[in-house]
Design a protein around this motif. Sequence first.
Motif, PDB file in Angstrom:
ATOM      1  N   ASN A 161     -22.133 -52.776  -7.485  1.00 23.21           N
ATOM      2  CA  ASN A 161     -22.186 -51.718  -8.508  1.00 23.21           C
ATOM      3  C   ASN A 161     -23.452 -50.886  -8.453  1.00 23.21           C
ATOM      4  OD1 ASN A 161     -24.036 -53.557  -9.465  1.00 23.21           O
ATOM      5  ND2 ASN A 161     -23.215 -53.618 -11.553  1.00 23.21           N
ATOM      6  N   GLY A 164     -23.861 -44.646  -7.649  1.00 23.43           N
ATOM      7  CA  GLY A 164     -22.841 -43.966  -8.442  1.00 23.43           C
ATOM      8  C   GLY A 164     -21.444 -44.492  -8.167  1.00 23.43           C
ATOM      9  N   TYR A 165     -20.614 -44.449  -9.189  1.00 27.57           N
ATOM     10  CA  TYR A 165     -19.263 -44.990  -9.066  1.00 27.57           C
ATOM     11  C   TYR A 165     -18.452 -44.229  -8.013  1.00 27.57           C
ATOM     12  CZ  TYR A 165     -14.552 -46.503 -10.346  1.00 27.57           C
ATOM     13  OH  TYR A 165     -13.278 -47.005 -10.312  1.00 27.57           O
ATOM     14  N   GLN A 166     -18.463 -42.923  -8.066  1.00 25.80           N
ATOM     15  CA  GLN A 166     -17.689 -42.138  -7.114  1.00 25.80           C
ATOM     16  C   GLN A 166     -18.192 -42.327  -5.683  1.00 25.80           C
ATOM     17  OE1 GLN A 166     -14.839 -40.639  -7.595  1.00 25.80           O
ATOM     18  NE2 GLN A 166     -14.910 -41.256  -9.753  1.00 25.80           N
ATOM     19  N   TYR A 167     -19.509 -42.461  -5.521  1.00 27.18           N
ATOM     20  CA  TYR A 167     -20.048 -42.710  -4.182  1.00 27.18           C
ATOM     21  C   TYR A 167     -19.516 -44.027  -3.634  1.00 27.18           C
ATOM     22  CZ  TYR A 167     -23.252 -44.052  -0.476  1.00 27.18           C
ATOM     23  OH  TYR A 167     -23.772 -44.476   0.706  1.00 27.18           O
ATOM     24  N   ASN A 168     -19.541 -45.077  -4.473  1.00 25.68           N
ATOM     25  CA  ASN A 168     -19.071 -46.385  -4.027  1.00 25.68           C
ATOM     26  C   ASN A 168     -17.572 -46.378  -3.718  1.00 25.68           C
ATOM     27  OD1 ASN A 168     -21.473 -47.900  -4.018  1.00 25.68           O
ATOM     28  ND2 ASN A 168     -21.387 -48.148  -6.239  1.00 25.68           N
ATOM     29  N   MET A 169     -16.797 -45.649  -4.509  1.00 27.11           N
ATOM     30  CA  MET A 169     -15.372 -45.543  -4.220  1.00 27.11           C
ATOM     31  C   MET A 169     -15.137 -44.891  -2.858  1.00 27.11           C
ATOM     32  SD  MET A 169     -13.585 -46.972  -6.608  1.00 27.11           S
ATOM     33  CE  MET A 169     -11.955 -46.286  -6.310  1.00 27.11           C
ATOM     34  N   GLY A 170     -15.881 -43.813  -2.594  1.00 26.17           N
ATOM     35  CA  GLY A 170     -15.736 -43.135  -1.313  1.00 26.17           C
ATOM     36  C   GLY A 170     -16.184 -43.996  -0.149  1.00 26.17           C
ATOM     37  N   SER A 172     -16.276 -47.291   0.019  1.00 28.33           N
ATOM     38  CA  SER A 172     -15.339 -48.396   0.248  1.00 28.33           C
ATOM     39  C   SER A 172     -14.091 -47.906   0.988  1.00 28.33           C
ATOM     40  CB  SER A 172     -14.947 -49.049  -1.085  1.00 28.33           C
ATOM     41  OG  SER A 172     -14.238 -48.155  -1.920  1.00 28.33           O
ATOM     42  N   GLN A 173     -13.620 -46.718   0.664  1.00 25.75           N
ATOM     43  CA  GLN A 173     -12.455 -46.161   1.361  1.00 25.75           C
ATOM     44  C   GLN A 173     -12.786 -45.851   2.818  1.00 25.75           C
ATOM     45  OE1 GLN A 173      -9.162 -45.641   0.493  1.00 25.75           O
ATOM     46  NE2 GLN A 173      -8.966 -45.069   2.650  1.00 25.75           N
ATOM     47  N   GLY A 199     -13.964 -49.813  -4.388  1.00 21.58           N
ATOM     48  CA  GLY A 199     -15.308 -49.609  -4.927  1.00 21.58           C
ATOM     49  C   GLY A 199     -15.861 -50.873  -5.551  1.00 21.58           C
ATOM     50  N   ASP A 201     -14.821 -52.226  -8.386  1.00 19.98           N
ATOM     51  CA  ASP A 201     -13.900 -52.648  -9.441  1.00 19.98           C
ATOM     52  C   ASP A 201     -13.404 -54.084  -9.336  1.00 19.98           C
ATOM     53  OD1 ASP A 201     -14.115 -50.184 -10.598  1.00 19.98           O
ATOM     54  OD2 ASP A 201     -12.268 -49.390  -9.722  1.00 19.98           O
TER      55      ASP A 201
END
Length: 236
Positions: A161, A164-170, A172-173, A199, A201
């Motif tokens: 965590n 930033g959340y969006q950075y981590n989502m990107g 991980s993808q 991410g 989650d």
Amino acid sequence: MKLSSRLILSAVAIAMLSGCASQSPYDQSAQTGQTESTGMNKTAKYGGLGALAGAAAGALINHDNRGKGALIGAAVGGAAGAGYGYYANKQEEQLRQQMQGTGVEVQRQGDDIKLIMPGNITFATASADISSDFYSPLNNLANSFKQFDQNSIEIVGHTDNVGGYQYNMGLSQRRAQSVANYLLSQGVNPSRVTTRGAGPDQPIASNSSDAGRQQNRRVEINLRPLPGAQTGTTQQ
């Protein structure tokens, strides 16, 4: 003729013994200790019956070399008779051997197999470029996935965590896609492969410590039966 007969008998015996010995420690029957009244679990029984049928069919099909045909038929028939559980047992066994010492964890739950690849051995920090040392294990995975082609391959990226959340989502993808792209480049069927970035989650440890965050930074590969695969014969 005598040699062919011996090969046929050997093929049947080998396949039936494989059915008896292939029971995974993760099978329900192994966990409960239950057996049928005959003392043989269903995986072994149906694997043995499949081996008998496969050996006979293989001998008939291969007129030029009945012994060789029986050996091939027994192996295929044994797996078909026992169902997907038998198939998954053999794949799990191979994956555990191949991934030993690589840092990749192999888990089994029912018919599903999960491979957990820690981020520190697959990617540099904040990067989606596969580490050079990890190409060899990925080559082994690709070969296994081509040999065992009756399951879907879901590749999921995870992060801690931090950031930033969006950075981590990107991130991980992108990491999941990097693994997928390499497997596809090695000949894995793209129709079996999907990717997803989770991410931060789905943590498997607390993000309050360095050790926990390191566990959460990972890529997982989930292997599940393709639609129509015969399942459930590992249970009693």
